[in-house]
Design an enzyme around this catalytic site. Sequence first.
Site: not given
Ligand SMILES: NC(=O)c1ccc[n+]([C@@H]2O[C@H](COP(=O)([O-])OP(=O)(O)OC[C@H]3O[C@@H](n4cnc5c(N)ncnc54)[C@H](OP(=O)(O)O)[C@@H]3O)[C@@H](O)[C@H]2O)c1
Length: 261
Positions: A63, A153, A157, A190
């Site tokens: 994406v 980052y 956000k 995650t």
């Molecule tokens: N974990 C935390 O502490 C936390 C806290 C606050 C907010 N968030 C937010 O939550 C959201 C999900 O993160 P998560 O914690 O679930 O992390 P994660 O386990 O690393 O998941 C990230 C997802 O984004 C996908 N992604 C990354 N780059 C991409 C690209 N270029 N094209 C398509 N897909 C892409 C990855 O899939 P592929 O690598 O297979 O492409 C993966 O499915 C993010 O927006 C993150 O900023 C996370």
Amino acid sequence: MIAIITGASSGIGREIARILARDYDLVLVARREERLAIFCEELNQVIKRDGTVCRAVAFPCDVSQSSECHRLYEAFRDQPVEILVNGAGLGGFGQICEVQESQEMSMLDVNIRALHLLTKCFIRDMIERKRGYILNIASSAAYMPGSPFMATYYASKAYVLSFSRSIAYEPAVKNSGVYVGSLCPGPVATEFHQVAGFKGNPGGMSPKKCAEYAVKMMFRRKKVIIPGFFVKFTYFGAKILPAGLLLKLAEIHQIRKSKKG
Ligand SMILES: NC(=O)c1ccc[n+]([C@@H]2O[C@H](COP(=O)([O-])OP(=O)(O)OC[C@H]3O[C@@H](n4cnc5c(N)ncnc54)[C@H](OP(=O)(O)O)[C@@H]3O)[C@@H](O)[C@H]2O)c1
């Protein structure tokens, strides 16, 4: 009805997909094709609450490329897309003078540009149909004044929260009944931390718990969703504490996280 979830190969997006599989057919979007295929096999076994079997399809897609976002939209624009979850996202650690430009730009392309483009594409059809939900995953970082070592980052956000909040109040969106909301979690266990370059895992809420709360609040049409008592507390703290103090605390927190083994 269809739910499209970006970031469905891992973490919060994957858990949201598991929950929505009980009521929706799913389009799972991420780059890791094999993971998506295995996950589809799992979801294609789910019996929905209406007694039919969930149909999940993988849509491997980077994406960060605008053309790929448009390809996703063109593939499903004529389908009854009821939910779009913009869950794809990533973080990165380092000072502005150290981090590679390409790394920062690709973070902005995923966290901001893709989320913006996909929202813009799908919301038009939702407004026309007078139904739909768009859940944009922001972060607790979104309402903080910022953070040294994670400047890009945090700023990305803040964009997600501001953009989602603003369009939720636009007359075309409000009057059509289309929901636009932001999910603002604190730390969630995650792959995010590993991808961002932190050593070890700082732990945090389970992605399942975070996803359950997010989906429940989305259907209750809450515009800003903050899972967990402590994170709610930081939301109010961010409103009353001086920005300089919050930035200093954030700096200490980032340095600690980067050193954890
Ligand atoms: N974990 C935390 O502490 C936390 C806290 C606050 C907010 N968030 C937010 O939550 C959201 C999900 O993160 P998560 O914690 O679930 O992390 P994660 O386990 O690393 O998941 C990230 C997802 O984004 C996908 N992604 C990354 N780059 C991409 C690209 N270029 N094209 C398509 N897909 C892409 C990855 O899939 P592929 O690598 O297979 O492409 C993966 O499915 C993010 O927006 C993150 O900023 C996370």
